[in-house]
Scaffold this motif. Structure first.
Motif, PDB file in Angstrom:
ATOM      1  N   ILE A  84     113.364 -27.661  13.829  1.00  0.00           N
ATOM      2  CA  ILE A  84     111.962 -27.665  13.410  1.00  0.00           C
ATOM      3  C   ILE A  84     111.886 -27.122  11.988  1.00  0.00           C
ATOM      4  CG2 ILE A  84     109.669 -26.690  13.817  1.00  0.00           C
ATOM      5  CD1 ILE A  84     110.631 -26.282  16.757  1.00  0.00           C
ATOM      6  N   GLN A  85     111.165 -27.837  11.137  1.00  0.00           N
ATOM      7  CA  GLN A  85     110.861 -27.346   9.794  1.00  0.00           C
ATOM      8  C   GLN A  85     109.355 -27.454   9.624  1.00  0.00           C
ATOM      9  OE1 GLN A  85     113.384 -30.082   7.622  1.00  0.00           O
ATOM     10  NE2 GLN A  85     114.796 -28.405   7.171  1.00  0.00           N
ATOM     11  N   TRP A  86     108.735 -26.408   9.077  1.00  0.00           N
ATOM     12  CA  TRP A  86     107.293 -26.429   8.911  1.00  0.00           C
ATOM     13  C   TRP A  86     106.890 -25.912   7.534  1.00  0.00           C
ATOM     14  CZ3 TRP A  86     105.254 -21.680   7.904  1.00  0.00           C
ATOM     15  CH2 TRP A  86     105.940 -20.562   8.378  1.00  0.00           C
ATOM     16  N   LEU A  87     105.692 -26.333   7.116  1.00  0.00           N
ATOM     17  CA  LEU A  87     105.114 -25.941   5.840  1.00  0.00           C
ATOM     18  C   LEU A  87     103.643 -25.646   6.067  1.00  0.00           C
ATOM     19  CD1 LEU A  87     104.883 -25.771   2.679  1.00  0.00           C
ATOM     20  CD2 LEU A  87     104.545 -28.254   2.723  1.00  0.00           C
ATOM     21  N   ASN A  88     103.210 -24.450   5.665  1.00  0.00           N
ATOM     22  CA  ASN A  88     101.788 -24.100   5.700  1.00  0.00           C
ATOM     23  C   ASN A  88     101.190 -24.596   4.387  1.00  0.00           C
ATOM     24  OD1 ASN A  88      99.263 -22.807   5.499  1.00  0.00           O
ATOM     25  ND2 ASN A  88      99.944 -21.162   6.857  1.00  0.00           N
ATOM     26  N   LEU A  89     100.415 -25.663   4.454  1.00  0.00           N
ATOM     27  CA  LEU A  89      99.854 -26.279   3.251  1.00  0.00           C
ATOM     28  C   LEU A  89      98.795 -25.407   2.600  1.00  0.00           C
ATOM     29  CD1 LEU A  89      99.547 -29.881   4.695  1.00  0.00           C
ATOM     30  CD2 LEU A  89     101.279 -29.042   3.117  1.00  0.00           C
ATOM     31  N   THR A  90      98.236 -24.468   3.337  1.00  0.00           N
ATOM     32  CA  THR A  90      97.208 -23.582   2.806  1.00  0.00           C
ATOM     33  C   THR A  90      97.814 -22.452   1.985  1.00  0.00           C
ATOM     34  OG1 THR A  90      95.845 -24.086   4.736  1.00  0.00           O
ATOM     35  CG2 THR A  90      95.211 -22.163   3.431  1.00  0.00           C
ATOM     36  N   THR A  91      98.887 -21.844   2.495  1.00  0.00           N
ATOM     37  CA  THR A  91      99.478 -20.676   1.830  1.00  0.00           C
ATOM     38  C   THR A  91     100.772 -20.986   1.087  1.00  0.00           C
ATOM     39  OG1 THR A  91     100.775 -20.044   3.775  1.00  0.00           O
ATOM     40  CG2 THR A  91      98.526 -19.164   3.605  1.00  0.00           C
ATOM     41  N   GLY A  92     101.411 -22.119   1.392  1.00  0.00           N
ATOM     42  CA  GLY A  92     102.669 -22.474   0.747  1.00  0.00           C
ATOM     43  C   GLY A  92     103.895 -21.902   1.432  1.00  0.00           C
ATOM     44  N   THR A  93     103.717 -21.145   2.516  1.00  0.00           N
ATOM     45  CA  THR A  93     104.876 -20.589   3.213  1.00  0.00           C
ATOM     46  C   THR A  93     105.586 -21.673   4.023  1.00  0.00           C
ATOM     47  OG1 THR A  93     103.522 -19.900   5.083  1.00  0.00           O
ATOM     48  CG2 THR A  93     103.924 -18.258   3.381  1.00  0.00           C
ATOM     49  N   THR A  94     106.893 -21.506   4.162  1.00  0.00           N
ATOM     50  CA  THR A  94     107.705 -22.454   4.917  1.00  0.00           C
ATOM     51  C   THR A  94     108.541 -21.702   5.946  1.00  0.00           C
ATOM     52  OG1 THR A  94     109.556 -22.315   3.385  1.00  0.00           O
ATOM     53  CG2 THR A  94     107.909 -24.011   2.940  1.00  0.00           C
ATOM     54  N   GLY A  95     109.100 -22.444   6.858  1.00  0.00           N
ATOM     55  CA  GLY A  95     109.961 -21.820   7.853  1.00  0.00           C
ATOM     56  C   GLY A  95     110.716 -22.863   8.644  1.00  0.00           C
ATOM     57  N   ALA A  96     111.640 -22.378   9.444  1.00  0.00           N
ATOM     58  CA  ALA A  96     112.443 -23.250  10.294  1.00  0.00           C
ATOM     59  C   ALA A  96     112.665 -22.549  11.623  1.00  0.00           C
ATOM     60  CB  ALA A  96     113.777 -23.565   9.628  1.00  0.00           C
ATOM     61  N   ALA A  97     112.881 -23.337  12.646  1.00  0.00           N
ATOM     62  CA  ALA A  97     113.156 -22.807  13.978  1.00  0.00           C
ATOM     63  C   ALA A  97     113.981 -23.853  14.723  1.00  0.00           C
ATOM     64  CB  ALA A  97     111.859 -22.518  14.721  1.00  0.00           C
ATOM     65  N   GLN A  98     114.445 -23.489  15.892  1.00  0.00           N
ATOM     66  CA  GLN A  98     115.196 -24.424  16.722  1.00  0.00           C
ATOM     67  C   GLN A  98     114.694 -24.309  18.150  1.00  0.00           C
ATOM     68  OE1 GLN A  98     119.454 -23.959  16.630  1.00  0.00           O
ATOM     69  NE2 GLN A  98     119.763 -26.069  17.256  1.00  0.00           N
ATOM     70  N   LEU A  99     114.482 -25.467  18.777  1.00  0.00           N
ATOM     71  CA  LEU A  99     114.092 -25.461  20.179  1.00  0.00           C
ATOM     72  C   LEU A  99     115.216 -24.857  21.009  1.00  0.00           C
ATOM     73  CD1 LEU A  99     112.478 -28.979  20.432  1.00  0.00           C
ATOM     74  CD2 LEU A  99     111.312 -26.824  20.823  1.00  0.00           C
ATOM     75  N   ARG A 109     111.790 -24.914  24.038  1.00  0.00           N
ATOM     76  CA  ARG A 109     110.552 -24.331  23.520  1.00  0.00           C
ATOM     77  C   ARG A 109     110.874 -23.510  22.287  1.00  0.00           C
ATOM     78  NH1 ARG A 109     105.646 -21.888  26.050  1.00  0.00           N
ATOM     79  NH2 ARG A 109     105.270 -19.905  25.007  1.00  0.00           N
ATOM     80  N   ALA A 110     109.971 -23.511  21.333  1.00  0.00           N
ATOM     81  CA  ALA A 110     110.098 -22.661  20.149  1.00  0.00           C
ATOM     82  C   ALA A 110     108.705 -22.181  19.761  1.00  0.00           C
ATOM     83  CB  ALA A 110     110.732 -23.410  18.990  1.00  0.00           C
ATOM     84  N   VAL A 111     108.623 -20.952  19.304  1.00  0.00           N
ATOM     85  CA  VAL A 111     107.367 -20.385  18.807  1.00  0.00           C
ATOM     86  C   VAL A 111     107.528 -20.178  17.304  1.00  0.00           C
ATOM     87  CG1 VAL A 111     105.757 -18.458  18.916  1.00  0.00           C
ATOM     88  CG2 VAL A 111     106.920 -19.229  21.000  1.00  0.00           C
ATOM     89  N   ILE A 112     106.607 -20.756  16.542  1.00  0.00           N
ATOM     90  CA  ILE A 112     106.627 -20.542  15.098  1.00  0.00           C
ATOM     91  C   ILE A 112     105.410 -19.692  14.732  1.00  0.00           C
ATOM     92  CG2 ILE A 112     107.912 -22.648  14.600  1.00  0.00           C
ATOM     93  CD1 ILE A 112     105.261 -23.915  13.680  1.00  0.00           C
ATOM     94  N   GLU A 113     105.520 -18.957  13.640  1.00  0.00           N
ATOM     95  CA  GLU A 113     104.442 -18.081  13.185  1.00  0.00           C
ATOM     96  C   GLU A 113     104.085 -18.399  11.730  1.00  0.00           C
ATOM     97  OE1 GLU A 113     105.426 -14.002  13.949  1.00  0.00           O
ATOM     98  OE2 GLU A 113     106.004 -14.428  16.006  1.00  0.00           O
ATOM     99  N   PRO A 114     103.416 -19.536  11.510  1.00  0.00           N
ATOM    100  CA  PRO A 114     103.078 -19.913  10.135  1.00  0.00           C
ATOM    101  C   PRO A 114     101.863 -19.174   9.582  1.00  0.00           C
ATOM    102  CG  PRO A 114     102.272 -21.560  11.647  1.00  0.00           C
ATOM    103  CD  PRO A 114     103.036 -20.555  12.470  1.00  0.00           C
ATOM    104  N   GLY A 115     101.120 -18.489  10.432  1.00  0.00           N
ATOM    105  CA  GLY A 115      99.877 -17.863   9.995  1.00  0.00           C
ATOM    106  C   GLY A 115      98.768 -18.893   9.944  1.00  0.00           C
ATOM    107  N   PRO A 116      97.554 -18.459   9.615  1.00  0.00           N
ATOM    108  CA  PRO A 116      96.440 -19.390   9.577  1.00  0.00           C
ATOM    109  C   PRO A 116      96.573 -20.399   8.439  1.00  0.00           C
ATOM    110  CG  PRO A 116      95.714 -17.134   9.103  1.00  0.00           C
ATOM    111  CD  PRO A 116      97.173 -17.087   9.367  1.00  0.00           C
TER     112      PRO A 116
END
Length: 141
Positions: A84-99, A109-116
């Protein structure tokens, strides 16, 4: 003085009513489905040996988080150990996770914490190959 006391009691009653209606209410989680097409060249209908894979994003379990899991009963149906790769378009933060690996009766299952903010997520297979990645956009509160 009597008028001030009445206004104070009325304001306290309105605040208490507002908190009981909104502050303590629990909203149901929101489920957003998306698909990965693992068949040759990303055929969205899958193939005879590899059907399309249905995953979901669950929002609302905890503030600022999203859960990625399978869309079938019990949370099954998504890729085992998918990237899993994610991008918070509002804040610019990114992250990765693995199921997770789906062992011992626990679905991937994976829990990501991108913030609002508005989130863009891509889910790919760890095995590589010619597949169409899963893609989802959603808003986290």
């Amino acid at each position: 003085m009597n008028l001030v006391r009445r206004l104070g009691i009325g304001a306290a009653a309105l605040v208490a009513a507002g908190l009981s209606a909104t502050g303590f209410a629990h909203a149901d989680p929101v489920v957003i489905p998306f698909q990965i097409a693992p068949a040759a060249f990303g055929n969205p209908n899958g193939s005879f040996d590899v059907p399309p894979i249905g995953c979901v994003v669950i929002l609302g379990e905890h503030p600022g988080t999203a859960v990625i899991t399978g869309g079938k009963e019990g949370g099954w149906g998504c890729l085992v150990s998918g990237n899993i790769q994610w991008l918070n378009l509002t804040t610019g933060t990114t992250g990765a996770a693995q199921l997770s690996d789906g062992l011992h009766g626990f679905p991937p299952r994976a829990v990501i914490e991108p913030g609002p903010g508005q989130i863009a997520l891509v889910l790919t297979s760890v095995s590589g190959g010619t597949i169409t990645p899963g893609f989802a956009t959603f808003s986290v509160g």
